[in-house]
Every structure is written in C-alpha cells, then in structure tokens.
Design an enzyme around this catalytic site. Structure first.
Site, PDB file in Angstrom:
ATOM      1  N   HIS A  11      44.989 -15.633-116.033  1.00 24.27           N
ATOM      2  CA  HIS A  11      45.341 -15.988-114.658  1.00 24.27           C
ATOM      3  C   HIS A  11      46.474 -15.080-114.179  1.00 24.27           C
ATOM      4  CE1 HIS A  11      43.525 -19.507-116.534  1.00 24.27           C
ATOM      5  NE2 HIS A  11      43.202 -19.942-115.341  1.00 24.27           N
ATOM      6  N   GLU A 396      50.989 -46.015-116.666  1.00 22.55           N
ATOM      7  CA  GLU A 396      50.719 -45.692-118.065  1.00 22.55           C
ATOM      8  C   GLU A 396      50.680 -44.190-118.324  1.00 22.55           C
ATOM      9  OE1 GLU A 396      49.128 -49.833-117.488  1.00 22.55           O
ATOM     10  OE2 GLU A 396      48.938 -47.939-116.396  1.00 22.55           O
ATOM     11  N   HIS A 458      39.471 -56.072-119.561  1.00 17.56           N
ATOM     12  CA  HIS A 458      40.690 -55.994-120.359  1.00 17.56           C
ATOM     13  C   HIS A 458      40.424 -56.015-121.862  1.00 17.56           C
ATOM     14  CE1 HIS A 458      42.558 -56.534-116.533  1.00 17.56           C
ATOM     15  NE2 HIS A 458      43.771 -56.690-117.031  1.00 17.56           N
TER      16      HIS A 458
END
Length: 655
Positions: A11, A396, A458
């Site tokens: 890149h 999270e 869950h």
C-alpha cells in the site's frame, strides 16, 4: 514507493500522504530512544492503519532502530523484519500488531489508560517517573469500524488527555471515494465524544502540522483528534487521489514520474541522501539523552521512595511476585451448602488476586454483578480518578481492543468479563491478543444452555469451538469451584499469551477432593478425576465444565450395572495437548476405545479425544428458553443418555 514496487505488493498511497506528518511527529514531538525500544517512559506510537506499514518501517530505519535498508528491501518477503502489516515483537519499535482497521484505535486508548494508571500510582511531586504520551495515525477505514467508535467514546468519557490521534482524511478507500458509503463529519462526532478536535487543511503544511501537534501536547484534559486533509499517493501524477494508489504498487512508470516531480534521482532505488539520514539519526542521541535523564530521575526516586521504585520495577517485569497464590481459597463440600457456580468461585479467587496483585485491573462490559468480576476495593477508573475497577460499558469489542493496548503498554495485567455468547463481539481482538501473545485475561460466564430462561440468543453453542480454534489462546472451562481456583493459578502464572476462562451461571456441586484426585491436573489441561474402584476401566467418560457432573453420575450408574468407567475432566484442550504423549496416553489409554464425550456445546473438535469409535453427547443446534434442568433433559444431556451411549460404544468396540 520503491519497497512496494520491489515487493510487487503493498500500500504506497497512505505512507506517501502521511510522510510529512510522520516527519514532524517523529523528529519534533515523539519521545523515544531508537537504541532501546523498550524504554518504559517512551511515548507510544500506534499505526492503526496498519496497511501503511512502509511508513512505519521507513521511520524506524531513518531514526536508527535495528532495521536496515536491506530489511526495507525485503518488504513482505519470507522471514523478513518488514512484514505486510506491523507485528509486535517481530520488528524493533513496533508497539502493537495492526491491520484489522479500528483495532489500533482501541490499542492506543488502552495504552493511554495504562500510562494514566501508572502515573497516578507512582508519580510523586518532583518525580514524574511515568510521563509519556500516546500518538497514533488512523484512516477513513478506522473511523468506519465500530470498534474505533467504541474505544473513542470511552476515551472521551475518561478524559484521556495523554492521547492524540492524527486522522488521515484522504477521502479514499479500496472501493473508491469515501462518499460511496461515508459522509459524516468525523470531527463533529469526536467533539460529541468529548475530544479536543483540531484541523489541518493541508497535509503537506509542516508548520500547520507542528502547531496542531503542539496543541495536542498542551491539551491535558481531553484526548485530541487532528483531522488532517491529505491526498493519497501525493504527488503521483495519475494515481494521486485515486483508489489505485491504495493497495497496489504504483507501477514503474508512475514511480519514475513521481520521482521526476520531486526532483529525486531515478537511480539508485531506495536512495537516502547522507545529509537527510544524518538529520533523521539525530533521534539516536536525542533519545539516549531523554532516557539518561529519566534513569537519573529514577535513581533519585528510588532513594526517596524505595518501596515504590521496587514495586514499579517488579510490575514492569510482567511476572507475578513469588508466593502470590498462597492465600487462594480452598473450597470444600461443607461450604456454600455444597454448591457454587463457577462464576461465584471465580469471584472468591478474584478477591485474593486483587489483594496481592495491585497491578491486576479490569471489570466488565456492563455485567459486573452477573459475571462476579468486580474488584471490591481499589476505586473506579473514571474521568477524574485512576482506580482499578473498570466499567467498560456495553462495548465488548472496544473492551477487548483496549485491554490489548493496556497489556502491550506493560506494567499492568488487564481482565475483562462478559457473557460467553458475546465473545462473538470480541473475537477479532482476542485473535490479536493471541498473535501478539499478550497476557490478557478474558472471562466468559453464563457458558451454556445452563443459563436457562434467557434463551437461544444468550446460550453459547459454537463459541467454545471458535475459541479453541484460535492458535495461542488457552481456554479453561472448570468443572467445579476447586478447578476454578486452579484455573486462576494457571492464568496468572501464564505471562505470555491470552487466557479465556469459561464459567457457569448455575450452581454446581463442589466435588469432595478427599476422595477424588486433586485439581492440580487443571494445570495439565486434563486428568483422571475418578477411576472405578473394582478394576481397570472399560470405558472413558470425558467432559468439561458443568457436564463433568453428568459424567460422574453416569459413572455411578454404570458401576451399579457392573460397567467400569473412568471419568476424565478436560478443562483445557490446549494445555492437555501440550503435555507429553506419555501423559496423554496415561489419561486416555489408546487401548480403551470405548469413549463418550459430554459437553453442552458444539461437538466440533471432540473427535480428537473420543476417536471414531466413540460418541459425543453435545448440541448441534441453538438452545431454548426454559429452566436449565428442563433444557438439559430435552436436549439429551443427562446421565441416562450418557449411560446408554457408553453401552452402545462398548457393544461396538467389543465386536
């Protein structure tokens, strides 16, 4: 340009666009010592846009790190020190492994948190022994990733004035102009997060860049974002401001024309003028002087504050102090009415660990009470405080990426907890923990259908298989309170590589360790928990976590029918797999082909333990909403089903 062209891969555009800002930062603002990349009080530099790795390698070579021009010429080649994306510990001076966009932003936030915590702990008036800043480059792609938003939101809330990110606003991604998918005002977004936002209209204006960096250095109450307008591939004549400059070599002709525009010699390739290199290499003497001054400060600090200096040095080793585990609790069946969820047992261990390891810091993603992972003393880490208790919020992914930064900074041992099912949100960062071999501690509670009524959204099914598939991660799923304490001993002693502790919501019987083998076997990943009392075993029941209780009950029932079964607890596949073959054969004798595995999760991977002759009692579908006992019964995770399976396997293997 030359490195990417020689590799025929890479890149070039972003390194070219960011070169002026990198020059100003690395020669005028970044406090570092190229001869000692691990000097504790160095500034940290994070290249969140890791695809621009040639920019970082150029900086490391030019300023005098242990990276040669020949290493640059081997960009992206086998065994080179210049891989396609920066890798921590692989290249001197690289602070963190980046490439998956957004992760570096989280890492930078974590490093800033670590600096502030350590400064609050150890600095004294006249003795700023922890006094450095975190600088980072990030891209349009970083700003689109959710993990960067999570981490930036947290950083603004925490008022991390020791953090500055330079945003390369070049308007180009792989697909083309960012306007295809991205039109927000990033500066306004970060202002709303509580950041100090500055703007540089021209990424080639060295004076404006320096003024913005100085403004970031003066700002101590808020993190700073410098929005810098650049032109990808500048000054390439045809590929500047195009996606073609992003992820592919410019081409020999474009490189030739670009050098012509710059007034640069066409030959030799990789040309660095001697006077330019000498200018860059001033960083060596400057860095040595900074470190010398700091070491003198530390010497005076140690004279006046010997205990604090000794503690700081010990923290920096990354090792727990000798005897740290002597007060870990012993939990027996006559306590807690004979039953305790492993998350509760973990909480008991946490109290002791927090007391003896003051650099053990962390919390939960808004689930502290549910996971039991809240340090009861030590204060909160907040906008105006630097305590040990972290409230990551419902973030999270940001939590995991930030913990990587804390661990990469050094001196602290971070942990974070959530429900196991939400490890989905953390997985990219957990994977990077493993690549970097950072000793981050992850805790996932509510580990199965045993959480009951919350239902399939869950109840983790595929998550253990996913975690066990990550190279370098040690996953531990203890069977009872005693195994949980033993698991914590393994985790804290493990100072290289992440650990994932998997715990129950539901209460489990506390096994009587006067009759059963003690849980030192947890350190070996698997062990014989019970053997038949009246002869050699004919079959083996293997299980982890809460399902070990099912295996024990099944073994009792089989004994009543004259069938001798061994019960093996297998809390950590990774640790067990690392044992000598002789030990593994001792626990799982090859001659005993009749094996039944039990786990309330996907059966993926279990074949290595139960073999083709055996059977698995597991779950290959999503869960349901009902009390845990009913779900286990409906899904066939019972002692009766285990007994029937053992009989079937014995019938087959005896033929």
């Amino acid at each position: 340009m030359d490195a990417v062209q020689k590799a025929n891969s890479g890149h070039p555009g972003t390194p070219m666009a960011l070169a002026p800002a990198a020059y100003v930062l690395w020669t005028r603002f970044l406090k570092h010592n190229p001869r000692d990349p691990h000097w504790p009080d160095r500034d940290r530099f994070v290249l969140s846009c890791g695809h621009a790795s040639m920019l970082l390698y150029s900086l490391l070579y030019l300023t005098g790190y242990d990276l040669s021009l020949d290493d640059i010429k081997q960009f992206r080649q086998w065994s080179s020190k210049t891989p396609g994306h920066p890798e921590r510990t692989h290249t001197p001076g690289v602070e963190t492994t980046t490439g998956p966009l957004g992760q570096g932003v989280g890492n930078a936030v974590g490093m800033a948190i670590a600096e502030r915590f350590l400064a609050a702990r150890f600095d004294r008036e006249g003795f700023p022994v922890v006094d450095h800043k975190v600088w980072g480059f990030c891209s349009d792609g970083d700003m689109m990733e959710g993990v960067a938003s999570e981490a930036a939101s947290l950083a603004g809330h925490l008022k991390l004035g020791n953090l500055c990110l330079i945003y390369d606003d070049n308007h180009i991604t792989i697909d083309g102009d960012t306007a295809l998918a991205f039109s927000e005002d990033v500066g306004e977004r970060f202002t709303a997060y509580g950041w100090h936002v500055l703007h540089v209209a021209d990424g080639n204006d060295l004076v404006a860049i320096a003024e913005a960096l100085e403004g970031a250095r003066r700002e101590t109450q808020r993190p700073t974002l410098i929005v810098m307008r650049t032109h990808i591939g500048d000054p390439a004549p045809t590929k500047r401001d195009t996606a073609a400059a992003h992820g592919a070599p410019l081409g020999a002709e474009e490189v030739r024309r670009t050098k012509e525009i710059m007034g640069w010699p066409q030959e030799p390739a990789f040309f660095v003028p001697e006077d330019a290199l000498a200018h860059w290499r001033e960083a060596v003497d400057r860095g040595a002087e900074w470190q010398r001054e700091w070491e003198e400060l530390m010497a005076r600090y140690a004279e006046k504050y010997p205990a604090e200096a000794a503690e700081y040095r010990q923290w920096l080793t990354g090792q727990p102090p000798a005897g740290w585990d002597r007060d870990l609790p012993t939990i027996t069946p006559d306590q807690h009415k004979g039953q305790l969820a492993t998350r509760q047992a973990s909480g008991l261990a946490l109290e002791v660990i927090a007391r003896v390891l003051p650099n053990f810091i962390g919390g939960s993603a808004d689930l502290g009470e549910s996971t039991g992972m809240t340090i009861k003393e030590g204060g909160t880490f907040g906008p105006e405080s630097a305590g040990r208790i972290f409230h990551w919020g419902v973030r999270e992914h940001g939590m995991a990426a930030t913990m990587n930064g804390i661990a990469a900074h050094g001196g602290l041992r971070p942990f974070g907890s959530t429900f196991l099912v939400f490890s989905d949100y953390m997985k990219p960062a957990v994977r990077l923990s493993s690549i970097m071999q950072l000793p981050v501690i992850y805790i996932g509670t509510h580990d199965s259908i045993g959480l009951g009524e919350d239902g399939p959204t869950h109840q983790p099914i595929e998550h253990l298989a996913m975690l066990r598939a990550i190279p370098g991660l040690v996953t531990l799923r203890p069977a009872d309170a005693t195994e949980t304490i033993a698991a914590w001993r393994v985790i804290i002693n493990r100072t290289e590589g992440p650990s994932f502790l998997v715990l129950t919501r539901q209460k489990l019987p506390i096994l009587d360790r006067t009759k059963l083998q003690a849980a030192e076997g947890v350190a070996r990943g698997g062990y014989v928990l019970r053997d038949p009392a009246d002869g050699a075993p004919e079959a083996i029941l293997l299980a982890t976590g809460s399902e070990v209780q099912i295996a024990l009950e099944a073994a009792d029932r089989l004994a009543g029918e004259g069938i001798r079964a061994r019960v093996v607890s297998l809390p950590s596949w990774e640790l067990f797999r690392a044992q000598p073959q002789s030990y593994r054969d001792e626990v799982l004798p090859p001659a005993i082909r009749a094996r039944v595995g039990i786990e309330a999760a996907s059966p993926m991977g279990w074949l290595q333990w139960v073999t083709e002759d055996g059977e698995m009692i597991a779950i290959d579908h999503f869960g349901a909403s009902a009390p845990a006992e009913r779900i286990y019964e409906e899904f066939g995770l019972t002692a009766a089903h285990a007994v029937a399976a053992v009989k079937r396997v014995l019938a087959r293997t005896r033929r």
